[in-house]
Design an enzyme around this catalytic site. Structure first.
Site, PDB file in Angstrom:
ATOM      1  N   GLU A 167       0.719  -0.890  -0.412  1.00  0.00           N
ATOM      2  CA  GLU A 167      -0.315  -0.059  -0.175  1.00  0.00           C
ATOM      3  C   GLU A 167       0.860   1.142   0.041  1.00  0.00           C
ATOM      4  O   GLU A 167       1.016   2.347   0.535  1.00  0.00           O
ATOM      5  CB  GLU A 167      -0.586   0.180   1.597  1.00  0.00           C
ATOM      6  CG  GLU A 167      -1.819  -1.451   0.879  1.00  0.00           C
ATOM      7  CD  GLU A 167      -2.864  -0.823   2.076  1.00  0.00           C
ATOM      8  OE1 GLU A 167      -2.632   0.112   3.291  1.00  0.00           O
ATOM      9  OE2 GLU A 167      -3.935  -1.669   2.494  1.00  0.00           O
ATOM     10  N   GLU A 366      -4.974  -8.798   0.896  1.00  0.00           N
ATOM     11  CA  GLU A 366      -6.032  -8.542   1.667  1.00  0.00           C
ATOM     12  C   GLU A 366      -6.889  -7.417   1.870  1.00  0.00           C
ATOM     13  O   GLU A 366      -7.653  -7.492   0.412  1.00  0.00           O
ATOM     14  CB  GLU A 366      -5.125  -7.570   2.154  1.00  0.00           C
ATOM     15  CG  GLU A 366      -3.975  -7.449   3.220  1.00  0.00           C
ATOM     16  CD  GLU A 366      -3.604  -6.467   3.748  1.00  0.00           C
ATOM     17  OE1 GLU A 366      -3.832  -5.001   4.282  1.00  0.00           O
ATOM     18  OE2 GLU A 366      -1.492  -5.676   3.893  1.00  0.00           O
TER      19      GLU A 366
HETATM   20  C1  BGP Z   1      -4.177  -2.405   6.123  1.00  0.00           C
HETATM   21  C2  BGP Z   1      -2.457  -2.296   6.273  1.00  0.00           C
HETATM   22  C3  BGP Z   1      -2.624  -3.743   7.064  1.00  0.00           C
HETATM   23  C4  BGP Z   1      -3.712  -3.964   8.604  1.00  0.00           C
HETATM   24  C5  BGP Z   1      -4.679  -3.121   7.462  1.00  0.00           C
HETATM   25  C6  BGP Z   1      -6.057  -2.979   8.924  1.00  0.00           C
HETATM   26  O1  BGP Z   1      -4.208  -1.371   5.114  1.00  0.00           O
HETATM   27  O2  BGP Z   1      -2.091  -3.132   4.687  1.00  0.00           O
HETATM   28  O3  BGP Z   1      -1.070  -3.275   8.015  1.00  0.00           O
HETATM   29  O4  BGP Z   1      -3.432  -3.007   8.935  1.00  0.00           O
HETATM   30  O5  BGP Z   1      -4.558  -2.105   6.777  1.00  0.00           O
HETATM   31  O6  BGP Z   1      -5.887  -1.793   9.371  1.00  0.00           O
HETATM   32  P1  BGP Z   1      -6.292  -1.688  10.842  1.00  0.00           P
HETATM   33  O7  BGP Z   1      -6.725  -2.106  11.505  1.00  0.00           O
HETATM   34  O8  BGP Z   1      -6.024   0.091  11.477  1.00  0.00           O
HETATM   35  O9  BGP Z   1      -7.999  -1.052  10.153  1.00  0.00           O
END
Ligand code: BGP
Length: 470
Positions: A167, A366
């Site tokens: 990202e 993801e």
């Molecule tokens: C994505 C990232 C991850 C993770 C996820 C959840 O953008 O790649 O590293 O952090 O988000 O994020 P959060 O727990 O802040 O909702």
């Protein structure tokens, strides 16, 4: 009841990262998140920092066995630059860190899990920010390419899937526009240069990989968020096109086609903020495109015409002067996290890649549903009954399958995340895992979704019972 069959060698997996799972044990250097936490612990949810995370450093053998219990055949994590390298200028390897990552990779393979490795997951060494201005500096770009080369040389015999950044747009937005990541600057010009430098760093790392002629694949992980217009009015559509250029096409085009979108370059030029780019750098970017794309998808973007004319006189450039977020009435939400749930976007992404990006190889790297205080759903056997997560995954898989049926080249689906992990300033607020982690005792327990995931992964079959909301 409808059953959807996924291909036999489909990647059923999950993703995490070094800084979010390992803990800081035996690390020689701080990354920018470690540094930020040391400066301002109050910026982090409940003041929980990255020191222990989910203690993957000590628990990796048993953690990986639990991942196996959830049926994962592939898992992405990252190598921390701030752990592996002792001296960033000399690019010298810390032998203990190399032994740790080597043991992790071996443990994955011994459990029948193919390791996917990211090289930068928001975790720039803090020293490189302080000395050179971090990603604003092209020297840091070169140091990153050197670090990447070390990783390929050390682990490329066993790691066959590499990703340069996770990202990159979040680094740009969080660090240089919206202050949700360190260094928390607000500077449009710097944001644009950082975007360019991150792309250059990715392309340079790919160039190193190609030189080594290893037999794996290399790509990048992008958070793609389709920008849906609030209406079909011309001004809303134009706003969505501008947002799309920035959110999606910038890195997508540069990484897969080797060229930044001409419409974006023109816009930045008109604004007087276009990045400093040398000719040979642009050639390198053109010649070093990805083999494989990872797509992180959590929520769509809905946008409308901006409130003020983009021609308003402002001192600092902001890309989002061309659009404004739109809160769609009656949006379906993950209320807990505050993100819209719109699984159909996965189909739109699949078709976009198929139709506009030469049907390149990609996977969902993801996707997931963050929920706080999941202990609420503990049953008498001590298992978290996260039916909402199962439903969330099902719906995204449904739309993914439709895209694949129509020919999109998607190779897999990775959930964020295998084991509840630390997440930057949100720390442990949102839990995403197939496996719960009690952060006080580091006790890890497979959730209901973990057992469900295993069944789907083992059979490749997704069973639906009229439970997809179109
Ligand atoms: C994505 C990232 C991850 C993770 C996820 C959840 O953008 O790649 O590293 O952090 O988000 O994020 P959060 O727990 O802040 O909702």
């Amino acid at each position: 009841m409808e059953t959807l069959q996924f291909p036999e060698n489909f990647w059923w997996g999950a993703a995490t990262s070094g800084p979010q799972s390992e803990g800081n044990f035996k690390k020689q250097h701080q990354n920018v998140m470690d540094y930020w936490y040391a400066q301002a612990p109050e910026d982090f949810y409940n003041q929980v920092g990255p020191d222990t995370a989910s203690d993957f450093y000590h628990d990796f053998q048993t953690d990986i066995q639990l991942m196996k219990v959830c049926g994962l055949n592939t898992v992405r994590t990252s190598i921390q630059w701030s752990r592996l390298i002792d001296d960033f200028e000399k690019n010298t390897v810390n032998t203990e860190a190399a032994a740790f990552y080597s043991a992790v990779i071996d443990a994955f393979l011994a459990n029948g899990i193919e390791p996917f490795i990211t090289l930068h997951h928001f975790d720039l060494p803090a020293e490189l920010l302080h000395k050179y201005g971090g990603w604003e500096s092209k020297h840091v770009v070169d140091l990153f390419a050197g670090f990447a080369e070390r990783c390929f040389a050390l682990f490329g015999d066993r790691v066959k899937y590499w990703f340069t950044h996770n990202e990159p747009l979040v680094v740009v937005e969080g660090g240089y526009l919206d202050q949700f990541h360190y260094p928390k600057k607000v500077n449009g010009r710097a944001a644009v240069q950082v975007a360019y430098n991150l792309q250059l760093a990715s392309s340079k790392a790919i160039a190193k990989y190609r030189q080594l002629k290893q037999d794996g694949q290399i790509g990048i992980i992008l958070n793609l968020t389709p920008a849906y217009p609030a209406s079909q009015a011309k001004a809303d559509i134009e706003a969505s096109e501008k947002a799309d250029l920035w959110y999606n096409r910038l890195f997508m085009d540069a990484s897969s086609k080797g060229e930044f979108p001409p419409a974006l370059v023109e816009l930045l030029e008109q604004e007087g903020v276009l990045w400093q780019a040398a000719k040979d750098e642009l050639t390198l970017i053109r010649e070093n495109t990805i083999d494989l794309l990872g797509v992180n998808f959590y929520h769509p973007n809905r946008v409308q015409r901006p409130k003020f004319s983009p021609k308003s006189l402002v001192v600092d450039f902001r890309p989002d002067k061309y659009w404004q977020a739109y809160d769609m009435p009656m949006a379906r939400m993950n209320v807990d996290k505050g993100w819209e749930i719109y699984p159909r976007a996965v189909y739109d992404i699949a078709k976009d890649i198929q139709e506009n990006y030469g049907n390149l190889l990609w996977y969902i790297s993801e996707n997931g549903m963050g929920v706080s205080q999941e202990e609420r759903y503990l049953n008498a056997d001590g298992v978290i009954e996260d039916d909402y997560r199962i439903q969330f995954i099902k719906e995204h898989l449904y739309w993914l399958h439709k895209g694949m049926r129509e020919g999109s080249n998607c190779l897999g689906y990775h959930l964020w995340t295998p084991i509840d992990c630390w997440s930057w300033s949100n720390a442990y607020r949102n839990r995403y895992g197939l496996i719960a982690n009690n952060i006080h005792t580091q006790t890890k327990t497979v959730k209901k979704s973990g057992r469900w995931f295993k069944k789907v992964a083992a059979s490749g079959r997704l069973e639906l019972e009229n439970d997809i909301i179109e």
